[in-house]
Design a protein around this motif. Structure first.
Motif, mmCIF file in Angstrom:
data_model
loop_
_atom_site.group_PDB
_atom_site.id
_atom_site.type_symbol
_atom_site.label_atom_id
_atom_site.label_comp_id
_atom_site.label_asym_id
_atom_site.label_seq_id
_atom_site.Cartn_x
_atom_site.Cartn_y
_atom_site.Cartn_z
ATOM 1 N N LEU A 235 0.817 -1.213 0.000
ATOM 2 C CA LEU A 235 0.000 0.000 0.000
ATOM 3 C C LEU A 235 0.850 1.263 0.000
ATOM 4 N N SER A 236 2.116 1.133 0.387
ATOM 5 C CA SER A 236 3.004 2.304 0.375
ATOM 6 C C SER A 236 3.151 2.884 -1.031
ATOM 7 N N LEU A 237 2.851 2.087 -2.070
ATOM 8 C CA LEU A 237 2.873 2.618 -3.437
ATOM 9 C C LEU A 237 1.859 3.747 -3.604
ATOM 10 N N LEU A 238 0.769 3.694 -2.839
ATOM 11 C CA LEU A 238 -0.275 4.710 -2.967
ATOM 12 C C LEU A 238 0.201 6.080 -2.487
ATOM 13 N N ILE A 239 1.174 6.086 -1.565
ATOM 14 C CA ILE A 239 1.671 7.360 -1.020
ATOM 15 C C ILE A 239 2.191 8.259 -2.129
ATOM 16 N N SER A 240 2.989 7.703 -3.015
ATOM 17 C CA SER A 240 3.517 8.475 -4.138
ATOM 18 C C SER A 240 2.421 8.850 -5.122
ATOM 19 N N MET A 241 1.488 7.932 -5.338
ATOM 20 C CA MET A 241 0.457 8.149 -6.348
ATOM 21 C C MET A 241 -0.501 9.272 -5.987
ATOM 22 N N VAL A 242 -0.776 9.481 -4.687
ATOM 23 C CA VAL A 242 -1.752 10.506 -4.293
ATOM 24 C C VAL A 242 -1.097 11.854 -4.017
ATOM 25 N N SER A 243 0.192 11.971 -4.240
ATOM 26 C CA SER A 243 0.878 13.257 -4.114
ATOM 27 C C SER A 243 0.501 14.150 -5.284
ATOM 28 N N ALA A 244 -0.063 15.322 -4.981
ATOM 29 C CA ALA A 244 -0.432 16.262 -6.036
ATOM 30 C C ALA A 244 0.796 16.717 -6.823
ATOM 31 N N GLU A 245 1.931 16.821 -6.149
ATOM 32 C CA GLU A 245 3.157 17.225 -6.841
ATOM 33 C C GLU A 245 3.528 16.207 -7.914
ATOM 34 N N VAL A 324 5.429 17.377 4.200
ATOM 35 C CA VAL A 324 6.392 16.727 5.091
ATOM 36 C C VAL A 324 7.776 17.068 4.553
ATOM 37 N N GLY A 325 8.366 18.151 5.096
ATOM 38 C CA GLY A 325 9.625 18.629 4.545
ATOM 39 C C GLY A 325 9.423 19.066 3.104
ATOM 40 N N SER A 326 10.221 18.525 2.206
ATOM 41 C CA SER A 326 10.119 18.895 0.793
ATOM 42 C C SER A 326 9.177 17.981 0.016
ATOM 43 N N SER A 327 8.539 17.018 0.693
ATOM 44 C CA SER A 327 7.658 16.075 0.007
ATOM 45 C C SER A 327 6.213 16.240 0.477
ATOM 46 N N ILE A 328 5.326 15.451 -0.107
ATOM 47 C CA ILE A 328 3.920 15.401 0.292
ATOM 48 C C ILE A 328 3.599 13.964 0.678
ATOM 49 N N GLN A 329 3.104 13.774 1.889
ATOM 50 C CA GLN A 329 2.817 12.426 2.369
ATOM 51 C C GLN A 329 1.581 12.440 3.258
ATOM 52 N N PRO A 330 0.881 11.299 3.329
ATOM 53 C CA PRO A 330 -0.191 11.182 4.317
ATOM 54 C C PRO A 330 0.399 11.128 5.721
ATOM 55 N N ILE A 331 -0.424 11.434 6.705
ATOM 56 C CA ILE A 331 0.013 11.301 8.098
ATOM 57 C C ILE A 331 -0.240 9.873 8.560
ATOM 58 N N ASN A 332 -1.486 9.436 8.431
ATOM 59 C CA ASN A 332 -1.846 8.039 8.686
ATOM 60 C C ASN A 332 -2.773 7.591 7.564
ATOM 61 N N LEU A 333 -2.237 6.817 6.639
ATOM 62 C CA LEU A 333 -3.038 6.268 5.554
ATOM 63 C C LEU A 333 -3.783 5.058 6.117
ATOM 64 N N CYS A 334 -5.094 5.205 6.308
ATOM 65 C CA CYS A 334 -5.875 4.215 7.061
ATOM 66 C C CYS A 334 -6.915 3.533 6.178
ATOM 67 N N VAL A 335 -6.856 2.205 6.120
ATOM 68 C CA VAL A 335 -7.848 1.419 5.392
ATOM 69 C C VAL A 335 -9.018 1.127 6.322
ATOM 70 N N GLU A 336 -10.221 1.410 5.865
ATOM 71 C CA GLU A 336 -11.411 1.114 6.664
ATOM 72 C C GLU A 336 -11.563 -0.400 6.809
ATOM 73 N N PRO A 337 -11.681 -0.911 8.047
ATOM 74 C CA PRO A 337 -11.784 -2.352 8.239
ATOM 75 C C PRO A 337 -13.138 -2.900 7.799
ATOM 76 N N GLY A 338 -13.146 -4.193 7.486
ATOM 77 C CA GLY A 338 -14.394 -4.879 7.164
ATOM 78 C C GLY A 338 -14.927 -5.625 8.369
ATOM 79 N N ASN A 339 -15.684 -6.683 8.117
ATOM 80 C CA ASN A 339 -16.351 -7.419 9.198
ATOM 81 C C ASN A 339 -15.677 -8.732 9.564
ATOM 82 N N LEU A 340 -14.790 -9.245 8.718
ATOM 83 C CA LEU A 340 -14.203 -10.563 8.939
ATOM 84 C C LEU A 340 -12.909 -10.476 9.734
ATOM 85 N N ASP A 341 -12.777 -11.347 10.762
ATOM 86 C CA ASP A 341 -11.485 -11.466 11.415
ATOM 87 C C ASP A 341 -10.571 -12.317 10.532
#
Length: 435
Positions: A235-245, A324-341
């Motif tokens: 999921l860390s790939l999404l960090i770069s993808m959602v950067s407006a820069e 975040v310094g010279s970059s753009i990053q989420p603070i806490n990229l959080c996936v909404e949980p589902g119902n299954l353990d």
């Protein structure tokens, strides 16, 4: 000289030179101890601070750094002179401190208040637990805690401060086999009582032993569960993808896809300035912009890029508080949980693989195209039950295509550094085996 005295001198120089200035002061303290194969081989207890001075003139930004309060005049002059070497045509901005900041309590130093003996006991107990089985060849346990204090002021009226921190630990076990089998378990928290060193040591040992006898599988398309720690890596790939820069520089595959469906309707991701499981939390970003909750992907639909002041100005939108310094990053990229353990995910999977480790994220995953090819370890699942370890496999695909194949999202949330996610069930993923 104190921080306030340093600040007053810098501000006076800014007024004299008819420029604006911003000062970022960060003070960090780190404690860490490591036990390896029966002995303590690393111990760190240190602190340091850093001051960044930025001078803004005619839309250009000059920057200088120092680790002392001794020479504010030189730091200011260096920053002012550095404007002349800026080759960007972009216009820079400072933030004036307006807007509503979220009410996030600062870190109370819970770990720092523990006696050193008690802090050492965390790593000692985990280390002892890892070594309980004679089949364990090598072992390691690490405990650490950290605290950071940030002050951010500028001549436009910005005056902010925040303290954050927490503790962490992890353990590694290596079990005897034809090829040694290794496993790692970790924990992190803002509160000492929420870290269980015995559990960390036991889980590392048990997983290493469970991997004994691992074998490869036939190449093909498999239904898979990406365990929460593995999905965090991918999921860390999404960090770069959602950067407006990155989007503005044509370096994101999400450019032009706002309000389009890019993932399964089971998948929702938010950026949160605070999450109870995470040790990342802040009411403002590194430019002083207030942080806030943002829905990045809403039931599969891409809703927003993350912005700093400059990218927001270019796109004609409000900044999102993600500098975040010279970059753009989420603070806490959080996936909404589902119902299954996790057991529920195994039952839903029925037949397939649980991917428990990936290797080569830096070299085998491309955030611009989304393509990835990663070495992996796994467990084979048959009739909803884990049967044996799996080695010598490679998982491959495209990140955005994979998001569209999310069949179910678990509720086994875990916090990693800047990502909070459960495990997810993927309906189909390419696996290259060695059988």
């Amino acid at each position: 000289m104190t921080f306030n005295e340093f600040k007053d001198k810098i501000f006076a120089l800014a007024k004299k030179n008819s420029v604006d200035v911003q000062i970022n002061y960060s003070k960090n303290r780190n404690f860490q101890v490591r036990y390896q194969n029966g002995t303590m081989d690393q111990y760190t207890d240190a602190g340091k601070f850093k001051i960044t001075v930025q001078v803004l003139k005619d839309g250009k930004l000059g920057t200088s750094y120092t680790e002392t309060f001794d020479a504010p005049e030189k730091v200011f002059e260096d920053a002012l002179e550095n404007i002349s070497i800026v080759d960007s045509e972009d216009t820079e901005y400072f933030y004036d401190g307006s807007g509503k900041y979220p009410d996030i309590k600062p870190y109370d130093g819970a770990f720092e208040n523990l006696p050193v003996k008690q802090r050492l006991s965390y790593v000692e107990r985990a280390h002892e637990e890892v070594r309980k089985s004679p089949e364990i060849l090598n072992d390691m346990a690490v405990y650490g805690d950290q605290m950071s204090e940030v002050k951010l002021v500028n001549t436009l009226g910005l005056d902010l401060s925040h303290t954050y921190g927490g503790g962490f630990m992890y353990a590694m076990a290596v079990a005897k086999d034809a090829s040694p089998r290794s496993a790692v378990e970790f924990a992190l928290s803002k509160r000492p009582e929420e870290i269980d060193p015995v559990h960390v040591g036991r889980k590392a040992r048990e997983e290493a032993l469970a991997l004994v006898g691992s074998k490869s599988v036939k190449s093909g398309k498999y239904r898979v569960i990406l365990r929460n720690d593995v999905f965090s890596d991918i999921l860390s790939l999404l960090i770069s993808m959602v950067s407006a820069e990155n989007a503005q520089k044509n370096l994101s595959p999400l450019k032009g896809k706002l309000n389009e469906v890019i993932a399964s309707e089971n998948f929702t991701v938010k950026d949160l300035p605070y999450h109870p499981l995470s040790i990342n939390y802040t009411p403002f970003d590194s430019q002083g912009v207030p942080t806030r909750e943002k829905v990045v992907i809403d039931r599969g639909t891409f809703k927003t890029f993350l912005h700093n002041l400059k990218t927001a100005k270019k796109d004609g939108v409000e900044p999102t508080g993600n500098a975040v310094g010279s970059s753009i990053q989420p603070i806490n990229l959080c996936v909404e949980p589902g119902n299954l353990d996790f057991n529920g995910l195994l039952e839903r999977l029925s037949d397939g693989l649980v991917i428990i480790e990936v290797e080569g994220m830096h070299s085998g995953a491309n955030p611009i195209s989304g393509n990835f090819s990663l070495g992996a370890k796994a467990f084979r699942v048959e009739n909803g039950k884990i049967t044996h370890g799996v080695e010598q496999i490679t998982i491959s695909g495209n990140f955005l295509e994979m998001l569209n194949k999310i069949e179910a999202v678990g509720n086994d949330l875990r916090a990693f550094m800047g990502i909070v996610t459960p495990s997810v069930l993927i309906s189909e993923l390419d696996i290259a085996g060695n059988v």
